[in-house]
Design an enzyme around this catalytic site. Structure first.
Site, PDB file in Angstrom:
ATOM      1  CB  SER A  95      -0.967  -0.050   1.190  1.00  0.00           C
ATOM      2  OG  SER A  95      -2.011   0.881   1.055  1.00  0.00           O
ATOM      3  CG  ASP A 155      -6.299  -3.644  -4.001  1.00  0.00           C
ATOM      4  OD1 ASP A 155      -6.538  -3.070  -2.925  1.00  0.00           O
ATOM      5  OD2 ASP A 155      -5.211  -4.207  -4.251  1.00  0.00           O
ATOM      6  CG  HIS A 186      -5.672  -2.495   0.238  1.00  0.00           C
ATOM      7  ND1 HIS A 186      -5.049  -2.025  -0.898  1.00  0.00           N
ATOM      8  CD2 HIS A 186      -5.098  -1.835   1.279  1.00  0.00           C
ATOM      9  CE1 HIS A 186      -4.132  -1.124  -0.560  1.00  0.00           C
ATOM     10  NE2 HIS A 186      -4.149  -0.983   0.755  1.00  0.00           N
TER      11      HIS A 186
END
Length: 293
Positions: A153, A236, A268
Site C-alpha cells: 500500500s 482492491d 487490500h
C-alpha cells in the site's frame, strides 16, 4: 500516469477507501482484523528469530529498524526490507515482522523499517527516511548476497520511490535484486482532494515529485537490473487496480524486468497478511526469485 477520473468527491473517497472493497468483512472489521493479524504474526516471528529491535538508521526518534535473523544464519544471506503501509499515517514497524515466519526458515534476514508517519512526518521526510534506511542496511550488513524490497500500500509507494533514487548523493548504490510492490499507489495527484491528504497536507508540487509514475527515467538509471513484481488484489478498488496496471505497463514499456501478479481471492489487506504463510503464492514467488524454493 493518466488516472481514472471519478465523477465526484464521494466517488473519489470511495475509490481510495480500501476497507470498503473487502469481500470478507465490513470496513471497520477488516481494518481491526488486519492489525490483529499483523500483530500476532509479528509476535510469532519474534519468537522464531534472533531479533535486533530499534536499530537506528538515523538520528530521528522514528528512524529505527527491527531485524529478524535466522538462528542458523550463514555468512552470505538474502535480506528482505519490508516497508509497511497504513496510508502514510497508520501502522508501524511494531507489527511488520510477520514475513519473517516463512523466510527465516529459508535462511533469509528480514528488516522492518520504521518511519515518521503523518502528521509528525511529511511525504518528503518519509521518502528520505526509507531511502536512508536502505543505505544503512547495506552499510551495516556487508555480507548480503541478495537485497530485496517489499512494500504494501503506502509502503509499496515508498518502495517504488526507493527504486527511483539518485544514489549519487548517498555515497552508496544498493544493488536491489528484486522488489515486490503490493497494492500500491504510484500517482499521488488523485489523493490530494481526499481525506487521505488531510494529515499529509501535500501540495501538487509535493505530490508530483513523490509520484513514482513521474520518475521512470531515474528508475531506469538506478534499478535496471531489479526484477519488479507489481501485485494487486482481486478485491482492491478499481482505482487501486488501475494504478497498479498502469504502473506495470509503464515499467514494461521502459524495458524493465517487471511482472504483474493479480492475486485471486484477496483484498487490500489479506494480500499482504498472507505473506506470513510459506505456501502463499507471493511468498513462494519471492523465494523462487531468491533461488530458495
Amino acid at each position: 500516469m493518466p488516472h481514472w477520473a471519478p465523477t465526484n468527491r464521494d466517488e473519489l473517497e470511495l475509490q481510495f477507501s480500501p476497507s470498503r472493497w473487502s469481500h470478507r468483512m465490513s470496513a471497520d472489521s477488516v481494518i481491526e482484523a488486519h492489525v490483529k493479524v499483523l500483530q500476532e504474526a509479528t509476535t510469532c516471528a519474534r519468537g522464531l528469530a534472533q531479533t535486533f529491535l530499534n536499530v537506528p538508521y538515523g538520528e530521528g526518534d522514528g528512524e529505527k529498524l527491527d531485524v529478524y535473523i535466522p538462528k542458523t544464519a550463514s555468512c552470505d544471506v538474502h535480506l528482505v526490507i519490508y516497508i509497511h503501509g497504513g496510508y502514510w499515517q497508520f501502522l508501524s514497524k511494531e507489527e511488520s515482522g510477520f514475513m519473517a515466519i516463512p523466510l527465516i526458515d529459508k535462511g533469509v534476514v528480514v528488516v522492518a523499517v520504521g518511519y515518521d508517519i503523518a502528521p509528525k512526518g511529511n511525504m518528503d521526510l518519509m521518502v528520505s527516511q526509507v531511502r536512508r534506511s536502505v543505505v544503512s542496511v547495506v552499510q551495516q550488513y556487508s555480507h548480503i548476497s541478495g537485497l530485496y524490497l517489499c512494500g504494501h500500500s503506502a509502503g509499496a509507494h515508498l518502495a517504488a520511490m526507493v527504486l527511483s533514487t539518485d544514489w549519487s548523493q548517498y555515497g552508496v548504490t544498493p544493488q536491489i535484486k528484486g522488489a515486490f510492490l503490493i497494492s500500491g499507489i504510484y500517482d499521488l495527484l488523485p489523493i490530494l482532494s481526499t481525506y487521505v491528504n488531510e494529515p499529509l497536507k501535500m501540495t501538487e508540487e509535493v505530490a508530483m515529485r513523490n509520484s513514482p509514475c513521474k520518475l521512470l527515467p531515474q528508475l531506469q538509471l538506478s534499478s535496471s537490473s531489479c526484477h519488479v513484481v507489481v501485485a494487486v488484489a482481486e478485491h482492491d478498488s478499481p482505482e487501486f487496480r488501475k494504478q497498479s496496471e498502469q504502473y506495470y505497463k509503464m515499467l514494461e514499456a521502459s524495458g524493465l524486468h517487471v511482472t504483474m501478479e493479480d492475486v485471486p481471492n484477496t483484498d487490500h489487506f489479506n494480500i499482504i497478511e498472507l505473506m506470513a504463510d510459506g505456501d502463499y503464492h507471493l511468498t513462494k514467488l519471492l523465494l523462487k526469485m531468491m533461488g530458495q524454493s
